[in-house]
Design an enzyme around this catalytic site. Structure first.
Site, PDB file in Angstrom:
ATOM      1  N   LYS A 104       0.870  -1.186   0.000  1.00  0.00           N
ATOM      2  CA  LYS A 104       0.000   0.000   0.000  1.00  0.00           C
ATOM      3  C   LYS A 104       0.895   1.221   0.000  1.00  0.00           C
ATOM      4  CE  LYS A 104      -4.485   0.795   0.171  1.00  0.00           C
ATOM      5  NZ  LYS A 104      -5.525  -0.108  -0.338  1.00  0.00           N
TER       6      LYS A 104
HETATM    7  P1  NAD Z   1     -13.282   7.665  -2.864  1.00  0.00           P
HETATM    8  O1  NAD Z   1     -12.288   8.725  -2.596  1.00  0.00           O
HETATM    9  O2  NAD Z   1     -13.777   7.449  -4.240  1.00  0.00           O
HETATM   10  O3  NAD Z   1     -14.602   7.905  -1.950  1.00  0.00           O
HETATM   11  C1  NAD Z   1     -14.535   8.075  -0.572  1.00  0.00           C
HETATM   12  C2  NAD Z   1     -15.903   8.520  -0.083  1.00  0.00           C
HETATM   13  O4  NAD Z   1     -15.867   8.606   1.343  1.00  0.00           O
HETATM   14  C3  NAD Z   1     -16.320   9.900  -0.576  1.00  0.00           C
HETATM   15  O5  NAD Z   1     -17.723   9.911  -0.764  1.00  0.00           O
HETATM   16  C4  NAD Z   1     -15.931  10.807   0.580  1.00  0.00           C
HETATM   17  O6  NAD Z   1     -16.650  12.028   0.627  1.00  0.00           O
HETATM   18  C5  NAD Z   1     -16.282   9.906   1.756  1.00  0.00           C
HETATM   19  N1  NAD Z   1     -15.586  10.275   2.984  1.00  0.00           N
HETATM   20  C6  NAD Z   1     -14.285  10.616   3.153  1.00  0.00           C
HETATM   21  N2  NAD Z   1     -14.051  10.928   4.433  1.00  0.00           N
HETATM   22  C7  NAD Z   1     -15.222  10.780   5.090  1.00  0.00           C
HETATM   23  C8  NAD Z   1     -15.627  10.964   6.427  1.00  0.00           C
HETATM   24  N3  NAD Z   1     -14.772  11.384   7.343  1.00  0.00           N
HETATM   25  N4  NAD Z   1     -16.922  10.696   6.750  1.00  0.00           N
HETATM   26  C9  NAD Z   1     -17.802  10.281   5.807  1.00  0.00           C
HETATM   27  N5  NAD Z   1     -17.477  10.089   4.516  1.00  0.00           N
HETATM   28  C10 NAD Z   1     -16.212  10.346   4.172  1.00  0.00           C
HETATM   29  O7  NAD Z   1     -12.651   6.327  -2.238  1.00  0.00           O
HETATM   30  P2  NAD Z   1     -12.989   4.832  -2.603  1.00  0.00           P
HETATM   31  O8  NAD Z   1     -12.062   4.372  -3.639  1.00  0.00           O
HETATM   32  O9  NAD Z   1     -14.452   4.684  -2.785  1.00  0.00           O
HETATM   33  O10 NAD Z   1     -12.534   4.116  -1.245  1.00  0.00           O
HETATM   34  C11 NAD Z   1     -13.394   4.064  -0.121  1.00  0.00           C
HETATM   35  C12 NAD Z   1     -12.881   2.972   0.809  1.00  0.00           C
HETATM   36  O11 NAD Z   1     -12.864   1.718   0.108  1.00  0.00           O
HETATM   37  C13 NAD Z   1     -11.459   3.191   1.312  1.00  0.00           C
HETATM   38  O12 NAD Z   1     -11.372   2.673   2.623  1.00  0.00           O
HETATM   39  C14 NAD Z   1     -10.629   2.323   0.369  1.00  0.00           C
HETATM   40  O13 NAD Z   1      -9.413   1.903   0.937  1.00  0.00           O
HETATM   41  C15 NAD Z   1     -11.566   1.157   0.165  1.00  0.00           C
HETATM   42  N6  NAD Z   1     -11.300   0.390  -1.053  1.00  0.00           N
HETATM   43  C16 NAD Z   1     -11.308   0.987  -2.280  1.00  0.00           C
HETATM   44  C17 NAD Z   1     -11.079   0.207  -3.411  1.00  0.00           C
HETATM   45  C18 NAD Z   1     -11.167   0.791  -4.801  1.00  0.00           C
HETATM   46  O14 NAD Z   1     -11.071   0.023  -5.765  1.00  0.00           O
HETATM   47  N7  NAD Z   1     -11.389   2.080  -4.968  1.00  0.00           N
HETATM   48  C19 NAD Z   1     -10.798  -1.155  -3.287  1.00  0.00           C
HETATM   49  C20 NAD Z   1     -10.805  -1.723  -2.014  1.00  0.00           C
HETATM   50  C21 NAD Z   1     -11.062  -0.940  -0.910  1.00  0.00           C
END
Ligand code: NAD
Length: 412
Positions: A104
């Protein structure tokens, strides 16, 4: 003081180690990251000032294949968080059975304060500092929080400037730039398959299941749309600005359109507003944290009124909260299974890049479904065999695979 993300991950790991009865030296080897890198990034800001940032890459384990894991740009990024997330990647790739290890990375910054040009300079500078440590057979980054196909495109371009044309150095690229069909929706789609499998096992279905989602970014919005397609009712969603609720269900496609137009779910007209704290207390069938880590803790675990928790985010649940929820009979579909869709389709993207060949989206979605269904079967078998929670079973399955690969490759 509450536990750090890395402590939480290691405690979950330890639960599985205890069931397996491994030697302490094996536990130590499996816990310890292979390499940790911290670099200073200095860029010229648009206003002429000097921007000073710190970037991290932690490579946890590569017994089963090249290190693999996302790049996160956020103000929470620090070494401890990246260590935790890198370790989780090793167990995810093993459980979902793709030929990778775990890594990561991230940059400590507030992307909302950066222009596109500053984001590009920061990304290119990061590649300049770490390019010798990554590559298609060594370590393959991908998008994560606040990084997307555009960031991956800059990464690919900056790496290729030094090493020659190398699309397989990162995944999650735009489809028109050697990306894969289905990758953008993959994590949300994998969450949908995970929930479907778990509900079916319990004799339930997605139709008429009420789902609440914290975080409406890549993972939450795609899960929200795909679950809606399957007949689930999404009653509330939130983002960093706040949340919205409609007891009759939200049209998640319309909410997504509103986000694209305004930047937030807040202000969507067919709903009441609520806070990110309140969203965890809503009565629903499924609560899906899909934003940041450590949002379900001993402080709010007793207030949760869901039957299932679907962990779209990485590390959303503290160790103590996990035990409270288990005691309350709330089924936790753990992150190291639920959100594996992204890395699985990243694997398909990497495979296509190496083959210089494209798969159609139906093939990608059906291969993803197979991996999610098989991993669910693996966890169920281990849950019965060891009489443990789904989370501990997921870790046991993953640890066994990494341990076997490590043993077969040998120790000097
Ligand atoms: P992203 O940046 O596209 O979206 C994040 C979302 O969370 C946004 O809507 C943002 O406004 C919201 N957010 C951020 N801080 C916040 C808070 N304090 N309170 C409430 N909402 C909040 O990110 P993503 O890619 O959707 O990732 C989200 C989670 O999923 C992360 O933990 C990431 O590690 C995990 N994840 C993502 C992927 C991927 O393929 N993108 C894969 C596995 C896991």
């Amino acid at each position: 003081m509450s536990e750090s993300p890395y402590e939480t991950t290691n405690k979950f790991l330890q639960d599985a180690f205890d069931e397996l009865g491994l030697k302490p030296e094996t536990e130590h080897l499996l816990k310890t990251p292979s390499r940790e890198v911290k670099v200073e990034l200095i860029i010229r800001m648009d206003d002429g000032s000097i921007g000073n940032f710190i970037g991290y890459r932690v490579q946890h384990d590569n017994a089963r294949g090249p290190f693999k894991g996302g790049l996160r740009y956020n103000t929470d990024v620090n070494l401890n968080e990246v260590q935790s997330l890198a370790s989780l990647m090793s167990w995810k790739t093993a459980l979902i059975d793709v030929p990778y290890g775990g890594a990561k990375g991230g940059i400590h910054c507030d992307p909302r304060e950066l222009s596109d040009a500053e984001m590009e300079r920061l990304t290119r500078q990061f590649v300049e500092r770490i390019h010798e440590l990554v590559g298609p057979t060594t370590d393959i980054p991908a998008p994560d929080m606040n990084t997307d196909g555009q960031v991956m495109a800059w990464f690919f371009d900056a790496y290729s400037d030094v090493h020659g044309f190398t699309p397989a150095v990162v995944t999650g690229k735009p489809v028109d730039l050697h990306g894969s069909l289905g990758r953008e929706a993959a994590t949300g789609r994998g969450c949908m398959y995970a929930l479907r499998e778990v509900l079916e096992y319990d004799g339930r279905g997605l139709e008429d299941t009420e789902v609440v989602i914290q975080g409406f970014g890549n993972v939450g919005s795609w899960a929200g749309r795909l679950l809606h397609d399957e007949g689930a009712t999404i009653t509330a969603v939130s983002d960093i600005e706040g949340g919205i609720y409609n007891e009759n269900g939200l049209d998640t496609y319309a909410v997504q359109k509103h986000v694209e137009e305004t930047g937030s779910v807040v202000g969507y007209e067919n709903a009441e507003s609520l806070t990110n704290e309140e969203i965890f207390e809503l009565d629903c069938d499924v609560l899906m944290p899909a934003a940041i880590g450590h949002v379900i803790t001993e402080d709010n675990a007793d207030d949760i009124e869901a039957d299932y928790i679907l962990e779209g985010a990485n590390g959303p649940t503290s160790y103590q909260a996990d035990k409270i929820l288990d005691d309350r009979g709330i089924v936790q579909i753990p992150d190291i299974y639920a959100n594996d869709g992204g890395v699985t389709v990243s694997y398909f993207e990497w495979t296509q890049n190496i083959q210089h060949f494209s798969w159609d989206e139906d093939k990608i979605n059906s291969e993803l479904e197979t991996h999610m269904v098989d991993a669910h079967r693996t966890m169920r078998k281990l849950m019965d065999q060891y009489d443990v929670s789904m989370r501990t079973a997921a870790f046991i399955g993953a640890i066994e695979r990494v341990r076997e690969s490590t043993a077969m490759r040998g120790i000097q």
